[in-house]
Design a protein around this motif. Sequence first.
Motif, short mmCIF file in Angstrom:
data_model
loop_
_atom_site.label_atom_id
_atom_site.label_comp_id
_atom_site.label_asym_id
_atom_site.label_seq_id
_atom_site.Cartn_x
_atom_site.Cartn_y
_atom_site.Cartn_z
N TRP A 206 0.83 -1.21 0.00
CA TRP A 206 0.00 0.00 0.00
C TRP A 206 0.87 1.26 0.00
O TRP A 206 0.56 2.24 -0.70
N ASP A 207 1.94 1.25 0.78
CA ASP A 207 2.82 2.42 0.79
C ASP A 207 3.61 2.55 -0.51
O ASP A 207 3.92 3.66 -0.95
N ILE A 208 3.91 1.41 -1.12
CA ILE A 208 4.57 1.45 -2.43
C ILE A 208 3.64 2.10 -3.45
O ILE A 208 4.04 2.99 -4.22
N GLN A 209 2.39 1.68 -3.45
CA GLN A 209 1.42 2.26 -4.38
C GLN A 209 1.19 3.75 -4.10
O GLN A 209 1.14 4.57 -5.02
N ALA A 210 1.08 4.11 -2.82
CA ALA A 210 0.89 5.51 -2.44
C ALA A 210 2.07 6.37 -2.88
O ALA A 210 1.90 7.54 -3.23
N TYR A 211 3.26 5.80 -2.86
CA TYR A 211 4.47 6.51 -3.29
C TYR A 211 4.34 6.94 -4.75
O TYR A 211 4.68 8.08 -5.11
N TYR A 212 3.81 6.07 -5.58
CA TYR A 212 3.65 6.41 -7.00
C TYR A 212 2.51 7.41 -7.21
O TYR A 212 2.64 8.35 -8.00
N ILE A 213 1.41 7.23 -6.50
CA ILE A 213 0.29 8.15 -6.64
C ILE A 213 0.69 9.54 -6.15
O ILE A 213 0.33 10.57 -6.76
N ALA A 214 1.46 9.61 -5.07
CA ALA A 214 1.94 10.90 -4.57
C ALA A 214 2.86 11.57 -5.58
O ALA A 214 2.83 12.80 -5.72
N GLN A 215 3.65 10.79 -6.30
CA GLN A 215 4.49 11.38 -7.35
C GLN A 215 3.63 12.05 -8.42
O GLN A 215 3.98 13.13 -8.92
N ALA A 216 2.51 11.42 -8.78
CA ALA A 216 1.60 12.02 -9.76
C ALA A 216 1.07 13.35 -9.24
O ALA A 216 0.96 14.33 -9.99
N ALA A 217 0.75 13.40 -7.95
CA ALA A 217 0.25 14.64 -7.36
C ALA A 217 1.33 15.71 -7.33
O ALA A 217 1.05 16.90 -7.56
N VAL A 218 2.56 15.33 -7.04
CA VAL A 218 3.66 16.29 -7.06
C VAL A 218 3.87 16.82 -8.47
O VAL A 218 4.04 18.03 -8.69
N GLN A 248 3.16 10.65 1.82
CA GLN A 248 4.21 10.53 0.80
C GLN A 248 4.39 11.84 0.04
O GLN A 248 5.51 12.24 -0.28
N PHE A 249 3.29 12.51 -0.25
CA PHE A 249 3.35 13.78 -0.97
C PHE A 249 4.17 14.80 -0.20
O PHE A 249 5.02 15.51 -0.76
N SER A 250 3.92 14.89 1.09
CA SER A 250 4.63 15.85 1.93
C SER A 250 6.14 15.61 1.90
O SER A 250 6.94 16.54 1.79
N VAL A 251 6.52 14.34 1.95
CA VAL A 251 7.95 13.99 1.92
C VAL A 251 8.55 14.34 0.56
O VAL A 251 9.62 14.94 0.46
N LEU A 252 7.85 13.97 -0.51
CA LEU A 252 8.39 14.17 -1.85
C LEU A 252 8.47 15.65 -2.24
O LEU A 252 9.44 16.08 -2.84
N LEU A 253 7.43 16.41 -1.92
CA LEU A 253 7.45 17.84 -2.27
C LEU A 253 8.48 18.59 -1.43
O LEU A 253 9.12 19.53 -1.90
N ASN A 254 8.64 18.18 -0.17
CA ASN A 254 9.67 18.72 0.72
C ASN A 254 9.57 20.24 0.84
O ASN A 254 10.60 20.95 0.87
N ASP A 255 8.34 20.76 0.90
CA ASP A 255 8.09 22.20 1.08
C ASP A 255 8.70 23.07 -0.02
O ASP A 255 9.03 24.25 0.21
N TYR A 256 8.89 22.51 -1.21
CA TYR A 256 9.51 23.29 -2.29
C TYR A 256 8.65 24.47 -2.72
O TYR A 256 9.16 25.57 -2.95
N VAL A 257 7.33 24.24 -2.83
CA VAL A 257 6.41 25.33 -3.15
C VAL A 257 5.26 25.28 -2.15
O VAL A 257 4.94 24.21 -1.62
#
Length: 293
Positions: A206-218, A248-257
């Motif tokens: 589930w976290d693997i799948q969420a990782y990919y979906i969060a990338q799409a959102a980023v 996952q989104f929060s980690v990937l975006l890392n407060d960039y914007v």
Amino acid sequence: MSNLYGSIEAGGTKFVCAVGNDDLMILDSATFPTDKPEETLQKAIDFFKKFEGTLVSISVGSFGPIDIDNESKTYGFVTTTPKPHWGNFDMIGFLKAQLDLPMFFTTDVNSSAYGEKILDQSLNSLVYFTIGTGIGAGAIQGEDFIGGISHAEMGHMFVKRHPEDLDFAGVCPYHGDCLEGVAAGPSLEARTGVRGEAISLSSTVWDIQAYYIAQAAVSATLTLRPEKIIFGGGVMAQEHMMMRVRTQFSVLLNDYVPVPDLTEYLQVPAIANNASATVGNFALAKREYDKAN
């Protein structure tokens, strides 16, 4: 008698047909499996013929890829879909042969996106992802769908592989491990041998799948900067998934914007069971009728 508007949500597994009024309220509907095109579309036609005389236009939101270019020789066709029997099929032509009405033709996710915008008049822009048997996305800016020579195909963007998922080839017949190949519903069973609804919530898949979906959102955040991103479809109907995607989104975006609070920015549809597509189709059908008159 007031005008009625038709909606066809042409999904890969089922068709949902509905008729609504000027208030975009459903007056009648029918659902049936997506079989061979002629048989399936004839059922849709038979449903709408019950409303001859008051039905004035129809909007079709279809699985894709489809040709939405009015100037194209294959306008109204389902094109390179892997779905058996539907490739290069003239959907709008078949419908118009028996239903001589104005018709709007777009993707099912565009219909859903438009419905969400209708339901929240404060929004000027949004992106809508469906995460289900396949993955599709629609984006709106103002009154316009984002797209140029055709509709968006964000479900097939390429994503960075999760370090615990490197050996999985993906299930997309065209690209293997694109977003759809690694995050659509069938990818769960392909990895585990178990259908998604039977997989334990403690499974790392589930976290693997969420990782990919969060990338799409980023990616949608950085390329389109929408006011909201909405996730529909069977995978995201499971309550735990949105929490995982936000994390996952929060980690990937890392407060960039800067983005709004994630509980508001990354959301599920306003209406359950993808009913926003029906609302969107009613509004698009009404718009098409008004344009024709």
